[in-house]
Enzyme design. Structure first.
Site, PDB file in Angstrom:
ATOM      1  CE  LYS A 189      -1.816   2.856   2.870  1.00  0.00           C
ATOM      2  NZ  LYS A 189      -1.888   4.274   1.819  1.00  0.00           N
ATOM      3  N   GLY A 242       6.769   4.824   8.428  1.00  0.00           N
ATOM      4  CA  GLY A 242       6.128   5.936   8.547  1.00  0.00           C
ATOM      5  C   GLY A 242       6.087   6.500   9.816  1.00  0.00           C
ATOM      6  CB  THR A 244       6.516   7.306  16.204  1.00  0.00           C
ATOM      7  OG1 THR A 244       8.038   7.178  15.945  1.00  0.00           O
ATOM      8  CG2 THR A 244       6.734   6.443  17.389  1.00  0.00           C
ATOM      9  N   GLY A 247       2.964   3.567  13.569  1.00  0.00           N
ATOM     10  CA  GLY A 247       3.512   2.338  13.971  1.00  0.00           C
ATOM     11  C   GLY A 247       2.761   1.620  15.175  1.00  0.00           C
ATOM     12  CD  GLU A 265      13.391   0.558   8.978  1.00  0.00           C
ATOM     13  OE1 GLU A 265      13.919   1.572   9.728  1.00  0.00           O
ATOM     14  OE2 GLU A 265      14.320  -0.353   8.656  1.00  0.00           O
ATOM     15  CB  CYS A 299      13.038   8.891   8.379  1.00  0.00           C
ATOM     16  SG  CYS A 299      14.073   7.818   7.275  1.00  0.00           S
ATOM     17  CD  GLU A 400       9.869  12.372  11.969  1.00  0.00           C
ATOM     18  OE1 GLU A 400       8.611  11.936  12.154  1.00  0.00           O
ATOM     19  OE2 GLU A 400      10.816  11.960  11.492  1.00  0.00           O
TER      20      GLU A 400
HETATM   21  P1  NAP Z   1       2.359   7.978   8.083  1.00  0.00           P
HETATM   22  O1  NAP Z   1       1.420   8.953   8.138  1.00  0.00           O
HETATM   23  O2  NAP Z   1       2.603   7.201   9.085  1.00  0.00           O
HETATM   24  O3  NAP Z   1       1.859   7.087   6.836  1.00  0.00           O
HETATM   25  C1  NAP Z   1       2.549   6.119   6.272  1.00  0.00           C
HETATM   26  C2  NAP Z   1       1.768   4.939   5.627  1.00  0.00           C
HETATM   27  O4  NAP Z   1       0.723   4.452   6.544  1.00  0.00           O
HETATM   28  C3  NAP Z   1       0.915   5.509   4.738  1.00  0.00           C
HETATM   29  O5  NAP Z   1       0.692   4.468   3.567  1.00  0.00           O
HETATM   30  C4  NAP Z   1      -0.607   5.726   5.498  1.00  0.00           C
HETATM   31  O6  NAP Z   1      -1.577   5.705   4.472  1.00  0.00           O
HETATM   32  C5  NAP Z   1      -0.470   4.477   6.204  1.00  0.00           C
HETATM   33  N1  NAP Z   1      -1.605   4.486   7.296  1.00  0.00           N
HETATM   34  C6  NAP Z   1      -1.883   5.696   7.933  1.00  0.00           C
HETATM   35  N2  NAP Z   1      -2.548   5.381   8.817  1.00  0.00           N
HETATM   36  C7  NAP Z   1      -2.785   4.184   8.867  1.00  0.00           C
HETATM   37  C8  NAP Z   1      -3.454   3.067   9.775  1.00  0.00           C
HETATM   38  N3  NAP Z   1      -4.161   3.361  10.633  1.00  0.00           N
HETATM   39  N4  NAP Z   1      -3.052   1.893   9.464  1.00  0.00           N
HETATM   40  C9  NAP Z   1      -2.354   1.178   8.471  1.00  0.00           C
HETATM   41  N5  NAP Z   1      -1.693   2.212   7.741  1.00  0.00           N
HETATM   42  C10 NAP Z   1      -1.883   3.374   8.135  1.00  0.00           C
HETATM   43  O7  NAP Z   1       3.749   8.539   7.471  1.00  0.00           O
HETATM   44  P2  NAP Z   1       3.896   9.579   6.395  1.00  0.00           P
HETATM   45  O8  NAP Z   1       3.613  11.033   7.039  1.00  0.00           O
HETATM   46  O9  NAP Z   1       3.583   9.211   5.168  1.00  0.00           O
HETATM   47  O10 NAP Z   1       5.446   9.624   6.265  1.00  0.00           O
HETATM   48  C11 NAP Z   1       6.281  10.431   7.367  1.00  0.00           C
HETATM   49  C12 NAP Z   1       6.718   9.491   8.322  1.00  0.00           C
HETATM   50  O11 NAP Z   1       7.620   8.520   7.887  1.00  0.00           O
HETATM   51  C13 NAP Z   1       7.746  10.286   9.239  1.00  0.00           C
HETATM   52  O12 NAP Z   1       7.719  10.058  10.550  1.00  0.00           O
HETATM   53  C14 NAP Z   1       9.398   9.815   8.954  1.00  0.00           C
HETATM   54  O13 NAP Z   1      10.028   9.713   9.903  1.00  0.00           O
HETATM   55  C15 NAP Z   1       8.710   8.099   8.648  1.00  0.00           C
HETATM   56  N6  NAP Z   1       9.734   7.477   7.656  1.00  0.00           N
HETATM   57  C16 NAP Z   1      10.472   6.683   8.490  1.00  0.00           C
HETATM   58  C17 NAP Z   1      11.655   5.960   7.435  1.00  0.00           C
HETATM   59  C18 NAP Z   1      12.292   5.041   8.343  1.00  0.00           C
HETATM   60  O14 NAP Z   1      13.008   4.309   7.465  1.00  0.00           O
HETATM   61  N7  NAP Z   1      12.617   4.989   9.635  1.00  0.00           N
HETATM   62  C19 NAP Z   1      11.556   6.332   6.103  1.00  0.00           C
HETATM   63  C20 NAP Z   1      10.949   7.316   5.722  1.00  0.00           C
HETATM   64  C21 NAP Z   1       9.808   7.896   6.407  1.00  0.00           C
HETATM   65  P3  NAP Z   1      -2.024   7.308   3.954  1.00  0.00           P
HETATM   66  O15 NAP Z   1      -1.215   7.610   2.871  1.00  0.00           O
HETATM   67  O16 NAP Z   1      -3.549   7.191   3.771  1.00  0.00           O
HETATM   68  O17 NAP Z   1      -1.769   8.156   5.092  1.00  0.00           O
END
Ligand code: NAP
Ligand code: MG
Length: 497
Positions: A189, A242, A244, A247, A265, A299, A400
């Site tokens: 997804k 995504g 925390t 997560g 991650e 990230c 963050e």
């Molecule tokens: P996010 O809001 O957590 O979304 C990540 C993914 O999760 C998206 O596909 C999102 O769908 C989905 N999602 C949202 N709610 C969910 C739920 N209840 N159940 C299952 N899936 C769900 O993160 P983001 O805003 O896209 O990305 C930014 C974050 O990613 C930052 O915190 C960054 O640090 C982290 N990140 C970490 C790494 C690493 O390797 N550690 C790498 C890159 C990014 P939607 O698209 O519909 O929201």
């Protein structure tokens, strides 16, 4: 990130046809018939529309993945699966100009970055894991008694993978390539903001000959499609990248369903430590890349800068001069070095932190507000910003921001900076700039983070593991370590008596 020089050729017309779901090797509409818009963050305009998959579509995708796992994918020889994964890498490179254009249109990242970093690196990850397909094996174990004991390393089965929007194609490659190399089948997804390059990758995966159902792609929203995947009773493993907070929801969904194996991650607030004995130009370059690459939406961004007090003035002057040269503009212009934030929501989040930083008493020495470009274009541009004279207890230093916002704090000595650097809930990355090799190793050992860069920042290689300590998650992606996430071990006992 490590880059290889690539000559620009004029981009082909990007494929921006209406997106469908990839289920069982076929491109299909969502069962509900619903669609949503893919936006261009540089203009706020609609690029195309995407199928809004939800639970019903996830169910079909998991069925298709299960059938492929037990059928066509399992029947292939390792060298056949290896050749297919290598071919995916080839096809990514053959179509690099086009995919880079799609990525920059959809995400807003400068074309020089998508073309030179994201796309070639995604291809490299497929090639690296193609190499592993023929090298994953068990062991014989010297047990006590008349038995022959050996282990098998087997795939987990059907794997759910949920990815963010900051490196759309690259995150898809980090997830799919190792899972496939280990013999799993996948339901991916992508993030709602940036699904286009994943759909193009889906086409290339079919072109490379992977059997139907081995890779399924469900575009849609987290709380519906993502939640259905993480709660599914027939998904054996869930890999998530995504925030925390999201997560936690993934862990809960696993706990409340079938205990599917999670790997996370997550976010970061990584300390970047500059000692007075560092080569100042190297430190400026690393600090600059560490916070401003990819509009700060990284990230492992070095978002907390710790500068040794006695080097503060010299260093900050050089850093601000370097950052003032950022060229913000059209992501498709090869001269652009910074694009817009990925979404309006993200832009507003960053702007709210700029306001907060001032209220908390930090001093903006560069930027600090909305960008004029936002008004002119309708795009989600914010000014690259450097806050000086902050303290580690400010929200500016603890939360963050995920944007081009650097928070600067000063320190006295090693003990002081290690304590402050580790004083965070996160532990994804850290960096240290110094010319003293003893200091470098001492600090690298003392920092609680999954990656430590010394005199550099944002260097990656498919062979080197990446992942978090503390609330930045667990499990390691890339390298041989990632195979642990996607295999399980079986012990076989044979009675020789
Ligand atoms: P996010 O809001 O957590 O979304 C990540 C993914 O999760 C998206 O596909 C999102 O769908 C989905 N999602 C949202 N709610 C969910 C739920 N209840 N159940 C299952 N899936 C769900 O993160 P983001 O805003 O896209 O990305 C930014 C974050 O990613 C930052 O915190 C960054 O640090 C982290 N990140 C970490 C790494 C690493 O390797 N550690 C790498 C890159 C990014 P939607 O698209 O519909 O929201
Ligand atoms: Mg989000």
């Amino acid at each position: 990130m490590a880059t290889s020089a690539v000559k620009f050729s004029p981009p082909k017309l990007a494929q921006l046809k209406p997106g469908k779901l990839l289920i069982g090797g076929k491109w299909v509409d969502a069962k509900s018939g619903k669609r949503f818009d893919a936006l261009n963050p540089a203009t706020g305009q609609t690029l195309t529309t995407l199928a809004e998959g939800d639970k019903a579509d996830v169910d079909l995708a998991v069925k298709a993945a299960r059938a492929a796992f037990e059928g066509a994918w399992a029947k292939l020889l390792p060298r056949e699966r290896q050749a297919m994964l290598w071919k995916v890498g080839d096809l990514i490179l053959e179509n690099a100009d086009e995919i880079a254009e799609i990525e920059s249109l959809d995400n807003g990242k400068p074309i020089r970055e998508s073309r030179n970093v994201d796309i070639p690196m995604a291809a490299e990850v497929f090639r690296y894991y193609a190499g592993w397909v023929t090298k994953i094996h068990g062991e014989t174990v010297p047990v006590n008694g008349p038995f022959f004991n050996y282990t098998l390393r087997e795939p987990m089965g059907v794997v759910g993978q949920i990815i963010p929007w900051n490196f759309p194609l690259l995150m898809a490659a980090w997830k799919l390539a190792p899972a496939l190399a280990c013999g799993n089948t996948c339901v991916l997804k992508p993030a709602e903001q940036t699904s286009l390059s994943a759909l193009r990758l889906g086409e290339l995966i079919l072109e490379a000959g992977l059997p139907e159902g081995v890779v399924n792609i469900i575009t849609g929203f987290g709380p519906t499609a993502g939640a259905a995947l993480s709660a599914h009773m027939d998904v054996d493993k869930i890999a998530f990248t995504g925030e925390t907070s999201t997560g936690r929801l993934i862990l809960e969904a696993s706990a409340k369903s079938n205990l599917k194996r999670p790997s996370l991650e997550l976010g970061g607030k990584s300390p970047n430590i500059v000692f007075a004995d560092a080569d100042m130009d190297t430190a400026v370059r690393g600090t600059f890349t560490g916070i401003f690459f990819n509009q700060g939406q990284v990230c492992c961004a070095g978002s907390r800068l710790f500068v040794e007090e006695k080097a503060h003035d010299v260093f900050m002057e050089k850093l601000v001069a370097r950052a003032a040269k950022i060229k913000q503009g059209d992501p498709l212009d090869p001269g652009t070095t910074m694009g817009p934030q990925v979404s309006k929501e993200q832009m507003e989040k960053v702007l709210s932190y700029l306001e907060l930083g001032r209220q908390e008493g930090a001093q903006p020495v560069l930027g600090g507000g909305p960008s004029k470009l936002a008004e002119e274009t309708g795009g989600y541009f914010v000014e690259p910003t450097i806050f000086d004279r902050a303290t580690n207890d400010m929200r500016l230093a603890r939360e963050e921001i995920f944007g081009p916002v650097l928070t600067t704090i000063t320190f006295r000595d090693i003990e002081d900076v290690v304590r402050q650097g580790n004083d965070t809930l996160y532990g994804l990355a850290a960096g240290v700039f110094t010319s003293d090799v003893r200091k470098a190793h001492r600090v690298a050992a003392a920092l609680r983070a999954g990656t430590v860069w010394v005199n550099t920042w944002n260097v990656f290689d498919p062979a080197s593991p990446f992942g978090g300590y503390k609330m930045s998650g667990f499990g390691r992606e890339l390298g041989a370590h990632c195979l642990e996430l996607y295999t399980q071990t079986k012990s076989v006992w044979v009675n020789l008596g």
